[in-house]
Motif scaffolding. Sequence first.
Motif, mmCIF file in Angstrom:
data_model
loop_
_atom_site.group_PDB
_atom_site.id
_atom_site.type_symbol
_atom_site.label_atom_id
_atom_site.label_comp_id
_atom_site.label_asym_id
_atom_site.label_seq_id
_atom_site.Cartn_x
_atom_site.Cartn_y
_atom_site.Cartn_z
ATOM 1 N N LYS A 45 0.718 -1.267 0.151
ATOM 2 C CA LYS A 45 0.093 -0.096 -0.166
ATOM 3 C C LYS A 45 0.783 1.337 -0.098
ATOM 4 C CE LYS A 45 -3.744 2.075 2.623
ATOM 5 N NZ LYS A 45 -4.816 2.163 3.648
ATOM 6 N N LEU A 46 2.113 1.209 0.793
ATOM 7 C CA LEU A 46 2.680 2.242 0.897
ATOM 8 C C LEU A 46 3.469 2.514 -0.566
ATOM 9 C CD1 LEU A 46 4.255 4.552 2.483
ATOM 10 C CD2 LEU A 46 6.086 2.642 3.142
ATOM 11 N N GLN A 84 1.108 4.113 -2.879
ATOM 12 C CA GLN A 84 0.988 5.464 -2.685
ATOM 13 C C GLN A 84 2.017 6.394 -3.079
ATOM 14 O OE1 GLN A 84 0.165 5.287 1.621
ATOM 15 N NE2 GLN A 84 -2.051 5.156 1.310
ATOM 16 N N TRP A 126 2.144 6.603 -6.960
ATOM 17 C CA TRP A 126 1.228 7.422 -7.569
ATOM 18 C C TRP A 126 1.511 8.800 -7.091
ATOM 19 C CZ3 TRP A 126 -1.545 6.102 -11.577
ATOM 20 C CH2 TRP A 126 -1.822 4.659 -11.699
ATOM 21 N N GLY A 127 1.890 9.006 -5.824
ATOM 22 C CA GLY A 127 2.360 10.247 -5.236
ATOM 23 C C GLY A 127 3.430 11.123 -5.944
#
Length: 632
Positions: free
Chosen positions: A295-296, A299, A302-303
């Motif tokens: 998940k990190l 993130q 995409w970030g």
Amino acid sequence: MSFIQQTEEYYVHKKEAGTFKRTQKLEDHKWIFDADDLAYVMSSFQEESNAIALLAQMGGKEGVAYALRTDLYTGLGKDEVTDEDALAIRRKEFGSNELTVKPPIPFWRLCLDEFADPMIRVLCVAGFASIIAGAIERPEDGWVDGLAVLLAVVIVVSVGGLNNWQKEKQFRKQEEESKKKWCIVLRDEQEKKIPFGEVVIGDLVVLRDGFTVPADGIFVFGTDNLKAQEAGLTGESKELSKNRFHPLLMKGTNIVSGEGTMIAVAVGDKTEWGKLMLKLKDDRDNTPLQDKLEKLGAQIGWGGTAVAIALFLILIITWAVGDRTDPARHIIEAIIVSISIVVVAVPEGLPLAVTIALAYSMKKMLLDNNFVRHLQACETMGNATTICSDKTGTLTTNKMSVSKCHLYGTTPFLNGLPTRDDLTTIAYKRVSVSVCTNTKSFQDEPKSDAERKAIAEGKMKAPLTGGNQTDCAILQWVIDLGAEDYHKIRGENKVVKFFPFDSKVKRSSVLCRETLQGDAEANANKFVMYVKGAAEQILSLCSQRMDKDGEVHALDDDNKADIHAAMDTMTRSGLRCLAVCYRMFNENDIPWKSKVAHTLDDTDAEELFADMVWLACVGIADPVRAEVPDAV
């Protein structure tokens, strides 16, 4: 199906099936049913009426026994017991009792699976982009940063794949050990302890409380309370009665009460358990930490991409508003700066650090003989504050032996066990018969020449098997007293009715013909009930006691006080208290269901368990494992 086609032929030989006439040689035996026929019957275990109808066409249990060249009472013949090639013929015809093992996952596939991690994918894209951009900007050494990122990816993938490969290898080794389960079969009328894998079609398998069924089979004989739990196969935890109306017993299910026998009719992959195992997939789930890292990684990816795109647009707009000269150079610089943002944002060392930490934790636990099948255990066990553990066999060695006893309600042996010389002949006979007839254990064959030599030289005792450790311990006690020929004692004192251990009343019992007092003619109409179980429960059944000369006296309050004091001494020493008692009956005193056949219902027999004669109480030791005190 071949059994449908050959039904008429089979019934022609029904008389032979009843008297059981074996062919002279196993090679000459005509196998009426093949492995698929027998497996087809067992496949209807959830529609038992269909299976019973098929069994009827096959001639019932007698028909199956005749077709498989086995006897309902004695099992396989002596000619097969002494000839390993004969058992090989059965395995060739019907298959072995081994499940097909899935091939191990190759190392390259495990490494490839590591690329399923989104963070690894982001690093790969960032690494290649960095190499291209760096080579364009600084052809001499601009590609080094991107290559370092890809090298980190290779290390992470290799370490992760190697870790999973070692884990898989260790698990298969442990799985082989866990498969070494044992069962008891009747061959040539003798009980024999063998591994599950050596069971063959036609074996007469002994079923007892706590045993696991080693193959699919058909009920032959059993006690009224024979029950099995099929939760491992169907998910239903309900205890199911097994008898002639419910005759199917499935591999992998557990016997929870009673005793009986069955004919093995399906083994290995032909069993319903084997078919289920072939369908199961061994998919690996991510650990909780790996889920969070995925998940990190998503993130961050995409970030970082969003920021890189925003920065790229800002740089292009700034160039478009200002000096518009040399567009190719400015666009390439904008791309390089944007990619650099992604590369810097992604922590390429984090997956490697996590993988190494988990692998280190797994190996440290392995050194303590704790094999970690699922890596998430390394993460979650660190947060455990309380551990609940079973005692017998986990904290203790599960190698029980009698260390103290109290005889006749008057005579304690708390500092050492009595010898044969300490007992009169009648006392010895009554104690030995009461234990030998009411236990199912027997001496196992030595596992090695060294063990056989040590037994012959008296350096160790022959190991007992066939019952639980409590059963083995009390039988070993009477063997040490002099009942080495316990088989003969059992043969001379035939059991008329057996009441298996019931956890509700905490006892097991046998009803036998009396053989110790008087001659055979005088004992023709006499029976004796022998009972063993939890000492407190047995004492509550007794109103009399036997002295050392075999005379029966009233069990008074002083005797009970002495017994309770002895039991208290034993329990304070960490011993399990087990007691033995008996009662004599005339034939007319027993509420027979059939006086001719001497059959007796369990419910009608309850009235017999009163006014018993107290014999002895023993304390059974189960030593604590050497490493437990330090662990606690």
